[in-house]
Design an enzyme around this catalytic site. Sequence first.
Site, PDB file in Angstrom:
ATOM      1  N   GLU A 139       0.910  -1.348   0.299  1.00  0.00           N
ATOM      2  CA  GLU A 139       0.120   0.149   0.337  1.00  0.00           C
ATOM      3  C   GLU A 139       0.665   1.765   0.433  1.00  0.00           C
ATOM      4  O   GLU A 139       1.413   1.503   0.601  1.00  0.00           O
ATOM      5  CB  GLU A 139      -0.578   0.294   1.866  1.00  0.00           C
ATOM      6  CG  GLU A 139      -1.886   1.173   1.392  1.00  0.00           C
ATOM      7  CD  GLU A 139      -2.577   1.505   2.868  1.00  0.00           C
ATOM      8  OE1 GLU A 139      -3.316   2.359   2.994  1.00  0.00           O
ATOM      9  OE2 GLU A 139      -2.447   0.612   3.391  1.00  0.00           O
ATOM     10  N   ASP A 174      -5.755   2.339  -1.904  1.00  0.00           N
ATOM     11  CA  ASP A 174      -6.841   3.195  -0.600  1.00  0.00           C
ATOM     12  C   ASP A 174      -6.533   4.640  -1.299  1.00  0.00           C
ATOM     13  O   ASP A 174      -5.828   6.097  -1.741  1.00  0.00           O
ATOM     14  CB  ASP A 174      -5.018   3.800   0.867  1.00  0.00           C
ATOM     15  CG  ASP A 174      -6.225   3.863   2.183  1.00  0.00           C
ATOM     16  OD1 ASP A 174      -6.377   5.643   1.938  1.00  0.00           O
ATOM     17  OD2 ASP A 174      -6.160   4.149   2.744  1.00  0.00           O
ATOM     18  N   GLN A 200      -9.607   0.694  -0.477  1.00  0.00           N
ATOM     19  CA  GLN A 200     -10.071   2.149   1.110  1.00  0.00           C
ATOM     20  C   GLN A 200     -10.302   3.726   0.665  1.00  0.00           C
ATOM     21  O   GLN A 200     -10.098   3.659  -0.087  1.00  0.00           O
ATOM     22  CB  GLN A 200      -9.055   1.187   2.365  1.00  0.00           C
ATOM     23  CG  GLN A 200      -8.411  -0.369   2.466  1.00  0.00           C
ATOM     24  CD  GLN A 200      -7.671  -0.074   3.010  1.00  0.00           C
ATOM     25  OE1 GLN A 200      -6.885   0.623   3.168  1.00  0.00           O
ATOM     26  NE2 GLN A 200      -7.230  -0.856   4.451  1.00  0.00           N
ATOM     27  N   GLU A 236     -11.895   2.600   6.310  1.00  0.00           N
ATOM     28  CA  GLU A 236     -10.751   3.189   7.033  1.00  0.00           C
ATOM     29  C   GLU A 236     -10.834   4.137   7.198  1.00  0.00           C
ATOM     30  O   GLU A 236      -9.955   4.855   6.725  1.00  0.00           O
ATOM     31  CB  GLU A 236      -9.274   2.843   6.587  1.00  0.00           C
ATOM     32  CG  GLU A 236      -7.994   2.689   7.474  1.00  0.00           C
ATOM     33  CD  GLU A 236      -6.796   2.149   6.802  1.00  0.00           C
ATOM     34  OE1 GLU A 236      -5.931   1.009   7.542  1.00  0.00           O
ATOM     35  OE2 GLU A 236      -6.540   2.183   5.537  1.00  0.00           O
TER      36      GLU A 236
END
Length: 256
Positions: A139, A174, A200, A236
């Site tokens: 990530e 993300d 996310q 998140e």
Amino acid sequence: MATFSANLGFLWRELPLPDAIRAARRAGFDAVECHFPYEVSTEDVRAALSETGLAMLGINTIRGREAAGDNGLAAIPERQEEARAAIRQAVDYAAAIGAANVHVMAGKAEGEAARRTFVENLLYATELARPHGITILIEPLNHYDAPDYFLTTSAQAAEIIDAVGATNLKLMFDCYHIQIMEGDLTRRIEALMPVIGHIQIAAVPDRGEPDHGEVDYRHIVHSLDAMGYGRPLGAEYRPAAGTDASLGWMTVLKSG
């Protein structure tokens, strides 16, 4: 219709992990994920997952020595033994609870030696995870929240995934981090879809509920539907006033 995973690293943090899993089920989440579950027995986590019927989508490798500022280990050349111990710990725990993914945290590093170390450790991780059907995720993190982190862009992550060449190595996309570092989320998701393992969401720039700020997640959800993406999106974010009071966004995004 969009489905969502509760990231229990941020949501219901006041509860023990098994109770947070139960809270996520009551709130209408479709899955869960967490960061560092290692102080909780795998038996207790597995029991809560079985009771609720929720899947655990992923966990992280440990940061390392947090008091010393560590934020992962896998790209730090002089700490390869620690990095591999952390990978073994995460894969063993994930296998015991039936988690689908392990996010291998790169840590603070730079340069070619760091890249080479990261690739070697990811090869180790993917080989270890493969017999369990576990996918390894990497990530990119933004340089405000994670100063000096080795992995910062989606292009860098895609290049490393290609270099490792393992079918069970994917990108954790993300939207919060990538919007800060790169923007152009819809086109990036479309271009990177073959290597995306999980997505996310959180508001930008405050990492709050995904119902305000720079990113219109209604558009992201519609675009993902058009691309045929059917997996849960990881929530998140940091609730402004408690998790239960923060969940109005989910009704809006599920309804389209």
